[in-house]
Enzyme design. Structure first.
Site, PDB file in Angstrom:
ATOM      1  N   LYS A  70      -2.909  -7.896   1.711  1.00  0.00           N
ATOM      2  CA  LYS A  70      -1.689  -7.113   1.483  1.00  0.00           C
ATOM      3  C   LYS A  70      -0.459  -7.931   1.848  1.00  0.00           C
ATOM      4  O   LYS A  70      -0.415  -8.564   2.904  1.00  0.00           O
ATOM      5  CB  LYS A  70      -1.712  -5.837   2.327  1.00  0.00           C
ATOM      6  N   TYR A 130       4.021  -2.527  -0.724  1.00  0.00           N
ATOM      7  CA  TYR A 130       3.071  -3.619  -0.547  1.00  0.00           C
ATOM      8  C   TYR A 130       2.294  -3.906  -1.815  1.00  0.00           C
ATOM      9  O   TYR A 130       2.042  -3.040  -2.625  1.00  0.00           O
ATOM     10  CB  TYR A 130       2.127  -3.356   0.627  1.00  0.00           C
ATOM     11  N   ASP A 169      -7.097   9.577   9.446  1.00  0.00           N
ATOM     12  CA  ASP A 169      -6.774   8.603  10.483  1.00  0.00           C
ATOM     13  C   ASP A 169      -7.163   9.109  11.871  1.00  0.00           C
ATOM     14  O   ASP A 169      -7.588   8.337  12.723  1.00  0.00           O
ATOM     15  CB  ASP A 169      -5.297   8.236  10.444  1.00  0.00           C
TER      16      ASP A 169
END
Length: 185
Positions: A70, A130, A169
């Site tokens: 990335k 990104y 997450d």
């Protein structure tokens, strides 16, 4: 573009030359030949753009079967960006690096395949963009807990509040139990 090796040498901080005047600014954010020379022969296949509010933490994400490199940058606001080395054959295996990226410095960070990645928003809002070296594959995504004790990442938490996480997450694995890479260089 200036390329700077960080404490984990495969992770690079890129500082563009910015040309500013009363009309605004211009900068080059990517040049393939220079990127290959400094970071390796990678091709980007997908660009992503997210908006997050202060206190949001996204990560620590990685793909295992088709790992993504990335090239990240912040176009509005500021984040603390973190990369964790998951390459078993690396001298920096299990180490992390964190840098502040913001729209003022306009710096970019290269995170090669074989790393887990996360960012934490320290400004009111942040737009994060990104480029990826492989396509997003939701069936191949893994997550390590942001607060893993073995990693001991020193997050700059705003007002020392707990970060805001997605359910995915929040359910991340420990570093000890996470899948690791054996052959990535």
């Amino acid at each position: 573009m200036q390329y700077e090796k960080l404490a984990i040498p495969d992770v690079m901080l890129l500082t563009p030359q910015v040309f500013s005047d009363e009309r605004g600014f211009f900068m080059e954010t990517f040049r393939h030949a220079d990127f290959i020379k400094h970071c390796g022969n990678y091709t980007f296949v997908q660009d992503n753009h997210s908006l997050s509010c202060c206190g949001i933490l996204r990560g620590l994400h990685y793909q295992f079967e088709k790992p993504q490199g990335k090239l990240v940058r912040v176009t509005r606001g500021e984040v603390f960006d973190v990369a964790v080395d998951l390459r078993l054959n690396s001298p920096t295996f299990g180490k992390w690096i964190g840098v502040f990226l913001n729209s003022t410095s306009k710096q970019l960070l290269w995170i090669p395949p074989g790393f887990a990645h996360a960012f934490y928003v320290t400004s009111n809002e942040a737009e994060f963009q990104y480029k990826c070296t492989d396509y997003y594959n939701p069936g191949d995504e893994y997550c390590i807990r942001w607060d893993d004790e073995d990693l001991a990442i020193d997050w700059p938490l705003v007002h020392e509040n707990m970060p805001i996480l997605s359910g995915k997450d929040n359910a991340g694995s420990s570093f000890k139990d996470a899948r690791k890479f054996e052959l990535i260089r």
